[in-house]
Design a protein around this motif. Sequence first.
Motif, PDB file in Angstrom:
ATOM      1  N   PRO A 135      66.048  24.205  76.281  1.00 32.90           N
ATOM      2  CA  PRO A 135      65.775  23.328  77.413  1.00 32.90           C
ATOM      3  C   PRO A 135      66.945  23.307  78.391  1.00 32.90           C
ATOM      4  O   PRO A 135      68.079  23.572  78.012  1.00 32.90           O
ATOM      5  N   GLY A 136      66.615  22.992  79.671  1.00 38.29           N
ATOM      6  CA  GLY A 136      67.642  23.008  80.699  1.00 38.29           C
ATOM      7  C   GLY A 136      67.392  21.939  81.748  1.00 38.29           C
ATOM      8  O   GLY A 136      66.633  20.985  81.518  1.00 38.29           O
ATOM      9  N   LYS A 177      68.290  38.788  88.395  1.00 38.20           N
ATOM     10  CA  LYS A 177      69.418  38.693  89.327  1.00 38.20           C
ATOM     11  C   LYS A 177      70.433  37.641  88.946  1.00 38.20           C
ATOM     12  O   LYS A 177      71.479  37.512  89.616  1.00 38.20           O
ATOM     13  N   GLY A 178      70.133  36.818  87.962  1.00 37.82           N
ATOM     14  CA  GLY A 178      71.105  35.792  87.629  1.00 37.82           C
ATOM     15  C   GLY A 178      70.689  34.958  86.441  1.00 37.82           C
ATOM     16  O   GLY A 178      69.640  35.179  85.828  1.00 37.82           O
ATOM     17  N   ILE A 179      71.559  34.000  86.130  1.00 34.14           N
ATOM     18  CA  ILE A 179      71.308  33.087  85.002  1.00 34.14           C
ATOM     19  C   ILE A 179      71.844  31.705  85.368  1.00 34.14           C
ATOM     20  O   ILE A 179      72.900  31.584  86.005  1.00 34.14           O
ATOM     21  N   TRP A 180      71.100  30.666  84.995  1.00 32.94           N
ATOM     22  CA  TRP A 180      71.550  29.279  85.176  1.00 32.94           C
ATOM     23  C   TRP A 180      72.345  28.847  83.943  1.00 32.94           C
ATOM     24  O   TRP A 180      71.841  28.991  82.820  1.00 32.94           O
ATOM     25  N   CYS A 181      73.525  28.286  84.164  1.00 36.85           N
ATOM     26  CA  CYS A 181      74.320  27.802  83.036  1.00 36.85           C
ATOM     27  C   CYS A 181      74.860  26.407  83.322  1.00 36.85           C
ATOM     28  O   CYS A 181      75.324  26.143  84.441  1.00 36.85           O
ATOM     29  N   VAL A 182      74.818  25.527  82.332  1.00 42.58           N
ATOM     30  CA  VAL A 182      75.557  24.250  82.383  1.00 42.58           C
ATOM     31  C   VAL A 182      76.486  24.303  81.164  1.00 42.58           C
ATOM     32  O   VAL A 182      76.092  23.943  80.054  1.00 42.58           O
ATOM     33  N   PRO A 183      77.717  24.806  81.364  1.00 41.05           N
ATOM     34  CA  PRO A 183      78.504  25.260  80.212  1.00 41.05           C
ATOM     35  C   PRO A 183      79.139  24.163  79.371  1.00 41.05           C
ATOM     36  O   PRO A 183      79.496  24.406  78.221  1.00 41.05           O
ATOM     37  N   LYS A 184      79.313  22.978  79.952  1.00 44.72           N
ATOM     38  CA  LYS A 184      79.956  21.909  79.153  1.00 44.72           C
ATOM     39  C   LYS A 184      79.045  20.692  79.141  1.00 44.72           C
ATOM     40  O   LYS A 184      78.624  20.217  80.189  1.00 44.72           O
ATOM     41  N   PRO A 188      69.892  19.406  78.806  1.00 42.38           N
ATOM     42  CA  PRO A 188      70.064  18.135  78.112  1.00 42.38           C
ATOM     43  C   PRO A 188      70.686  18.218  76.716  1.00 42.38           C
ATOM     44  O   PRO A 188      70.844  17.175  76.082  1.00 42.38           O
ATOM     45  N   THR A 189      71.064  19.394  76.206  1.00 38.40           N
ATOM     46  CA  THR A 189      71.423  19.446  74.770  1.00 38.40           C
ATOM     47  C   THR A 189      72.822  18.919  74.485  1.00 38.40           C
ATOM     48  O   THR A 189      73.119  18.551  73.352  1.00 38.40           O
ATOM     49  N   GLY A 190      73.696  18.928  75.507  1.00 42.49           N
ATOM     50  CA  GLY A 190      75.047  18.416  75.307  1.00 42.49           C
ATOM     51  C   GLY A 190      75.997  19.407  74.669  1.00 42.49           C
ATOM     52  O   GLY A 190      77.140  19.076  74.359  1.00 42.49           O
ATOM     53  N   CYS A 191      75.563  20.656  74.453  1.00 40.72           N
ATOM     54  CA  CYS A 191      76.459  21.611  73.788  1.00 40.72           C
ATOM     55  C   CYS A 191      77.529  22.122  74.751  1.00 40.72           C
ATOM     56  O   CYS A 191      77.387  22.016  75.970  1.00 40.72           O
ATOM     57  N   ILE A 192      78.610  22.634  74.171  1.00 40.76           N
ATOM     58  CA  ILE A 192      79.661  23.292  74.964  1.00 40.76           C
ATOM     59  C   ILE A 192      79.610  24.773  74.617  1.00 40.76           C
ATOM     60  O   ILE A 192      79.589  25.130  73.430  1.00 40.76           O
ATOM     61  N   ALA A 376      59.548  18.695  81.433  1.00 40.48           N
ATOM     62  CA  ALA A 376      60.479  18.760  82.575  1.00 40.48           C
ATOM     63  C   ALA A 376      61.730  19.593  82.279  1.00 40.48           C
ATOM     64  O   ALA A 376      62.370  20.099  83.198  1.00 40.48           O
ATOM     65  N   THR A 377      62.070  19.735  81.008  1.00 38.76           N
ATOM     66  CA  THR A 377      63.282  20.489  80.674  1.00 38.76           C
ATOM     67  C   THR A 377      63.004  21.997  80.574  1.00 38.76           C
ATOM     68  O   THR A 377      63.866  22.754  80.131  1.00 38.76           O
ATOM     69  N   PHE A 378      61.809  22.396  81.007  1.00 39.39           N
ATOM     70  CA  PHE A 378      61.416  23.815  80.987  1.00 39.39           C
ATOM     71  C   PHE A 378      60.925  24.243  82.367  1.00 39.39           C
ATOM     72  O   PHE A 378      60.360  23.427  83.110  1.00 39.39           O
ATOM     73  N   PRO A 379      61.120  25.520  82.738  1.00 37.22           N
ATOM     74  CA  PRO A 379      60.590  26.008  84.005  1.00 37.22           C
ATOM     75  C   PRO A 379      59.094  25.740  84.129  1.00 37.22           C
ATOM     76  O   PRO A 379      58.368  25.781  83.133  1.00 37.22           O
ATOM     77  N   TYR A 380      58.671  25.492  85.343  1.00 39.13           N
ATOM     78  CA  TYR A 380      57.265  25.226  85.683  1.00 39.13           C
ATOM     79  C   TYR A 380      56.718  23.993  84.955  1.00 39.13           C
ATOM     80  O   TYR A 380      55.502  23.807  84.864  1.00 39.13           O
ATOM     81  N   GLY A 381      57.605  23.163  84.385  1.00 37.73           N
ATOM     82  CA  GLY A 381      57.169  21.953  83.680  1.00 37.73           C
ATOM     83  C   GLY A 381      56.392  22.252  82.402  1.00 37.73           C
ATOM     84  O   GLY A 381      55.627  21.412  81.940  1.00 37.73           O
ATOM     85  N   ARG A 382      56.610  23.456  81.834  1.00 38.54           N
ATOM     86  CA  ARG A 382      55.814  23.843  80.652  1.00 38.54           C
ATOM     87  C   ARG A 382      56.717  24.076  79.442  1.00 38.54           C
ATOM     88  O   ARG A 382      57.427  25.082  79.364  1.00 38.54           O
ATOM     89  N   ASP A 383      56.658  23.128  78.529  1.00 34.14           N
ATOM     90  CA  ASP A 383      57.364  23.308  77.259  1.00 34.14           C
ATOM     91  C   ASP A 383      56.369  23.975  76.311  1.00 34.14           C
ATOM     92  O   ASP A 383      55.406  23.356  75.880  1.00 34.14           O
TER      93      ASP A 383
END
Length: 429
Positions: A135-136, A177-184, A188-192, A376-383
């Motif tokens: 999830p993102g 062409k790319g990747i989305w990252c939330v590294p810290k 929503p997972t809270g991982c580093i 909501a935590t998945f693209p296109y709102g589809r988990d």
Amino acid sequence: MKLDQYSREALEKLNSELTQHLELAQGNRMALDLSRGKPAPDQLDLAAPLDQPLQSYIASDGTDARNYGSLRGLPEARALGADLTGVPAENLIATGNSSLFLMYIASQTALNQGLWGDKRRWSRTATPKFLTPVPGYDRHFTMSETLGIEMINIPMTDSGPDMARAEELVRQDPDIKGIWCVPKYANPTGCIYSPETVQRMAMLPATSAADDFVVFWDNAYAAHDFTFPRAPLTDLYQAALEAGTEDHVLLFGSTSKITYASGGVSFVGASDSVLDTLEKHLSVMLIGPDKVSQLRHARFLGGRLEEHMAEHAKLLTPKFDLVEQILSTELGDLDIASWTHPSGGYFVSLDVTPGTATEIIDTAREAGLALTPAGATFPYGRDPDDKNIRIAPTFATLEDLQLALELLTLCVKLVTARRLLEASADLEE
Ligand SMILES: Cc1ncc(COP(=O)(O)O)c(C=O)c1O
């Protein structure tokens, strides 16, 4: 005892008890909300000194902060950005309050003009694609969708995105062409992201079949630790310099959840030449950023970022502890859910039995608890597994948080118990 080991009789008893509790909760007409990843009013109050008049509007380089100009931002604001993001100040632009806006500008530039001053731009292909670790963060996904960029899910692990999968995909498909990252403290997972993940991420543009691959490094929670000294995150920019991929990483951050979410400073970091391109593009729409805000932020936070974030941590730790306590007391033994235990950031990610998240969220809403919509935590709102629920504990008071978590766990148990009853009825038929 695990819920799936309950006898049919025990499940029926539990179902009727929980249904009664739910009816009671519905009667209370509560209006609880765990959907908003916003700072609470007491967190915003921590930045009250920002509102004191500035003694002088002249920045360290002599710039009058009240006037036009300085598209790259004031030196002291960029120094603050360096402290926050780890990117050297000379490789940063400091601008208005939204890093999301910067991500949009950067995506649009990469798509239509290119970031490199040559013919490379994502619009050369009819179907540019992005890797989306899931999830993102829903706004990343909405942005890609709005820009016509297709998304390909890859799994998140406790140490960041599944890099083997990412490498395999980018090697095969030049349209990625790319990747989305939330590294810290990922949303929503809270991982580093682990040091190995960061090193491999820095190599990804070189591994990629595309010559215009970009890592979008959204470090929104860079300083949002619950314990200090701050948890380390391997420096992506440095790793990219060593890998020779520095023209293919964009690093973002902001003070949105440090001072005021609507009145902060945002940052983008990039190599010299890519920063020049972005500055040129920004200059079409902006004569100069809000440097008065930059000055007050630099003076308020300069040299004391960690001290300030420790004050946020004092307010947030009891809330995250309460979430952990209620989830483990109510769900721990039943083996019907798993959740993350972040040591910073804004979210807890709860995974329930596949196929039940939508019903749990709907049931909670009918009883007065708003949660982030299912999917909501998945693209296109589809988990695809309909199992992920994002919990945002920061905005609620402790009292409301307790009621909300009790209601949420009640709904998790009730919906799961009903499903087990249905399944056992099906077996009997
Ligand atoms: C991962 C992530 N990035 C960016 C943002 C928004 O940042 P900004 O306020 O700087 O636009 C958020 C806000 O929730 C977020 O969770």
